[in-house]
Design an enzyme around this catalytic site. Structure first.
Site, short mmCIF file in Angstrom:
data_model
loop_
_atom_site.label_atom_id
_atom_site.label_comp_id
_atom_site.label_asym_id
_atom_site.label_seq_id
_atom_site.Cartn_x
_atom_site.Cartn_y
_atom_site.Cartn_z
N ARG A 1 43.87 37.48 33.29
CA ARG A 1 44.13 36.69 32.10
C ARG A 1 45.21 37.42 31.31
O ARG A 1 45.20 38.64 31.16
CB ARG A 1 42.87 36.56 31.23
CG ARG A 1 41.82 35.64 31.81
CD ARG A 1 42.25 34.17 31.85
NE ARG A 1 41.18 33.31 32.35
CZ ARG A 1 41.01 32.98 33.63
NH1 ARG A 1 41.84 33.42 34.55
NH2 ARG A 1 40.01 32.19 33.99
N HIS B 1 49.77 30.13 37.55
CA HIS B 1 48.31 30.26 37.50
C HIS B 1 47.65 29.61 38.72
O HIS B 1 46.96 28.59 38.59
CB HIS B 1 47.74 29.70 36.20
CG HIS B 1 46.35 30.20 35.92
ND1 HIS B 1 45.86 30.41 34.66
CD2 HIS B 1 45.33 30.57 36.76
CE1 HIS B 1 44.61 30.85 34.74
NE2 HIS B 1 44.28 30.96 36.02
P1 NAP Z 1 33.98 39.99 38.14
O1 NAP Z 1 33.34 39.87 39.48
O2 NAP Z 1 33.21 39.64 36.94
O3 NAP Z 1 34.48 41.49 38.03
C1 NAP Z 1 35.04 42.02 36.86
C2 NAP Z 1 35.35 43.48 37.07
O4 NAP Z 1 35.99 43.98 35.90
C3 NAP Z 1 34.10 44.33 37.30
O5 NAP Z 1 34.37 45.36 38.21
C4 NAP Z 1 33.84 44.92 35.90
O6 NAP Z 1 33.20 46.18 35.92
C5 NAP Z 1 35.26 45.10 35.40
N1 NAP Z 1 35.30 45.12 33.94
C6 NAP Z 1 34.96 44.14 33.09
N2 NAP Z 1 35.17 44.53 31.82
C7 NAP Z 1 35.65 45.79 31.89
C8 NAP Z 1 36.06 46.73 30.92
N3 NAP Z 1 36.01 46.46 29.62
N4 NAP Z 1 36.49 47.93 31.36
C9 NAP Z 1 36.53 48.22 32.67
N5 NAP Z 1 36.17 47.37 33.65
C10 NAP Z 1 35.73 46.17 33.25
O7 NAP Z 1 35.32 39.12 38.09
P2 NAP Z 1 36.21 38.60 39.31
O8 NAP Z 1 35.53 37.49 40.00
O9 NAP Z 1 36.62 39.78 40.11
O10 NAP Z 1 37.45 37.99 38.53
C11 NAP Z 1 38.24 38.77 37.65
C12 NAP Z 1 39.08 37.86 36.80
O11 NAP Z 1 40.12 37.29 37.57
C13 NAP Z 1 38.34 36.64 36.24
O12 NAP Z 1 37.60 36.97 35.09
C14 NAP Z 1 39.49 35.70 35.94
O13 NAP Z 1 39.91 35.91 34.61
C15 NAP Z 1 40.58 36.11 36.89
N6 NAP Z 1 40.89 35.08 37.89
C16 NAP Z 1 42.15 34.61 37.93
C17 NAP Z 1 42.50 33.69 38.88
C18 NAP Z 1 43.90 33.20 38.99
O14 NAP Z 1 44.15 32.24 39.71
N7 NAP Z 1 44.85 33.81 38.32
C19 NAP Z 1 41.55 33.22 39.78
C20 NAP Z 1 40.26 33.72 39.71
C21 NAP Z 1 39.93 34.67 38.75
P3 NAP Z 1 31.64 46.33 36.25
O15 NAP Z 1 31.47 45.76 37.64
O16 NAP Z 1 31.44 47.79 36.22
O17 NAP Z 1 30.90 45.55 35.22
C1 GLV Z 2 41.12 31.02 37.51
O1 GLV Z 2 41.88 31.47 36.72
C2 GLV Z 2 39.74 31.38 37.56
O2 GLV Z 2 39.27 32.05 36.66
O3 GLV Z 2 39.07 30.96 38.53
#
Ligand code: NAP
Ligand code: GLV
Length: 311
Positions: free
Chosen positions: A226, A274
């Site tokens: 984000r 995006h």
């Molecule tokens: P997730 O499974 O919730 O993982 C988030 C990771 O970030 C975890 O390892 C968490 O640590 C860490 N984290 C959260 N807050 C933190 C902080 N303050 N300091 C340090 N580490 C922190 O999320 P995900 O599924 O991997 O997705 C990540 C993000 O990608 C989503 O939230 C979304 O915004 C973005 N996204 C973008 C797209 C796109 O098309 N651009 C698509 C999908 C997702 P812990 O495990 O230790 O809690």
């Molecule tokens: C896309 O940005 C997602 O959060 O899945």
């Protein structure tokens, strides 16, 4: 007897693809597409992507809200949503797509492709001797469902890979760290940094002018999570001054990125609209259906979001 009803809302996803995929899993589900929702009081579940503010006020009997994506920053802390379990998507298709995006963006820098793209535009044969991947330090911020597999894939490819998260993780061949001090360390260490942190009150603006200046001069940044995790004005200044050498950006403070925005004119920025990772209904419908079955049984859904934590 009333059939369970689901309301679907998304400005970008195809409702008919979702109807088909979900009815294969739950033939008894009454799938309604906003605004054609019938009596809102009879709606049990919502399957939504960035619904407008006030959207949920119309549905007083929701039992589950499922986010049509991974990031729930636009879903938590809303004033129109009564406390109800929130689930988000995470499936192998989504993971594979994000990994491919990260591999592309990191490899483009590691193999100097961005330099050759510019040389080609000048009509120049510009040889840059390749560096072994093992000498290139790449960091991944956020080691969750998407960041963890991306970091592991980079390490498997041979990059010297570092990962950082809130709580300590263990990933083969990835140097994993956690906590505030380790954050500064990963910034100082890595010449390519990938951001896959969710947007939460803690992570908003986490990378500002000070943090960008800690990175090796000319470092490359990839942001596929984000925009607001990184201070956009500070990033523009850093890209102009060379503090940050290059950036690949999939997410922006305002989307679509408005005409005339400085990013459009920066030669050292690659903009994608995006789509680093998207949800494929056929692959994700199984989890959505399973969450509904679990909620029907009074159990928590799959991929439950901690609304307080924000992800
Ligand atoms: P997730 O499974 O919730 O993982 C988030 C990771 O970030 C975890 O390892 C968490 O640590 C860490 N984290 C959260 N807050 C933190 C902080 N303050 N300091 C340090 N580490 C922190 O999320 P995900 O599924 O991997 O997705 C990540 C993000 O990608 C989503 O939230 C979304 O915004 C973005 N996204 C973008 C797209 C796109 O098309 N651009 C698509 C999908 C997702 P812990 O495990 O230790 O809690
Ligand atoms: C896309 O940005 C997602 O959060 O899945």
């Amino acid at each position: 007897m009333k059939r369970d009803a689901l309301v679907f809302y998304s400005p970008v996803d195809d409702p008919e693809a979702w109807r088909e995929a979900l009815s294969a899993e739950l033939p008894d589900l009454d799938f309604r597409v906003d605004p054609d929702v019938g009596d809102p009081a009879t709606v049990d579940y919502a399957l939504v992507w960035v619904p407008p503010s006030g959207f949920f006020q119309r549905f007083p009997n929701l039992k589950l809200v499922t986010n049509l994506g991974a990031g729930v920053d636009r879903l938590v802390r809303r004033d129109d949503l009564v406390p109800v379990p929130i689930s988000r998507l995470s499936d192998p298709g989504m993971v594979a797509m994000m990994t491919s995006y990260v591999v592309f963006a990191v490899t483009r820098y590691a193999r100097d492709i961005h330099i050759f793209e510019r040389a080609q535009r000048r009509g120049e044969w510009h040889y840059v001797h390749p560096r072994p991947l093992s000498e290139i330090k790449v960091g991944v911020l956020g080691l969750g469902e998407l960041g963890g597999p991306a970091a592991k894939t980079l390490a498997d490819m041979g990059f010297d890979t570092y990962g950082w998260s809130r709580t300590q993780k263990t990933i083969p061949r990835v140097t994993c760290t956690a906590g505030a001090q380790a954050f500064e360390e990963i910034l100082r260490t890595c010449e390519i940094l990938v951001c896959l942190l969710p947007l939460t009150p803690d992570s908003r603006g986490m990378i500002g002018a000070r943090e960008l200046a800690l990175m090796p001069k000319g470092a490359k940044l990839v942001n596929a999570s984000r925009a607001a995790v990184i201070d956009e004005a500070a990033l523009i200044a850093a890209l102009r001054s060379g503090v940050v050498g290059e950036a690949t950006l999939d997410v922006f403070d305002i989307e679509p990125l408005p005409a005339g925005h400085p990013f459009w004119t920066l030669d050292n920025v690659l903009i994608t609209p995006h789509l680093a990772s998207i949800t494929v209904p056929k692959l994700a419908a199984r989890d959505v259906a399973e969450s509904i079955r679990r909620v029907r049984r009074g159990e928590p859904p799959l991929h439950a979001v901690d609304a307080q934590r924000g992800y």
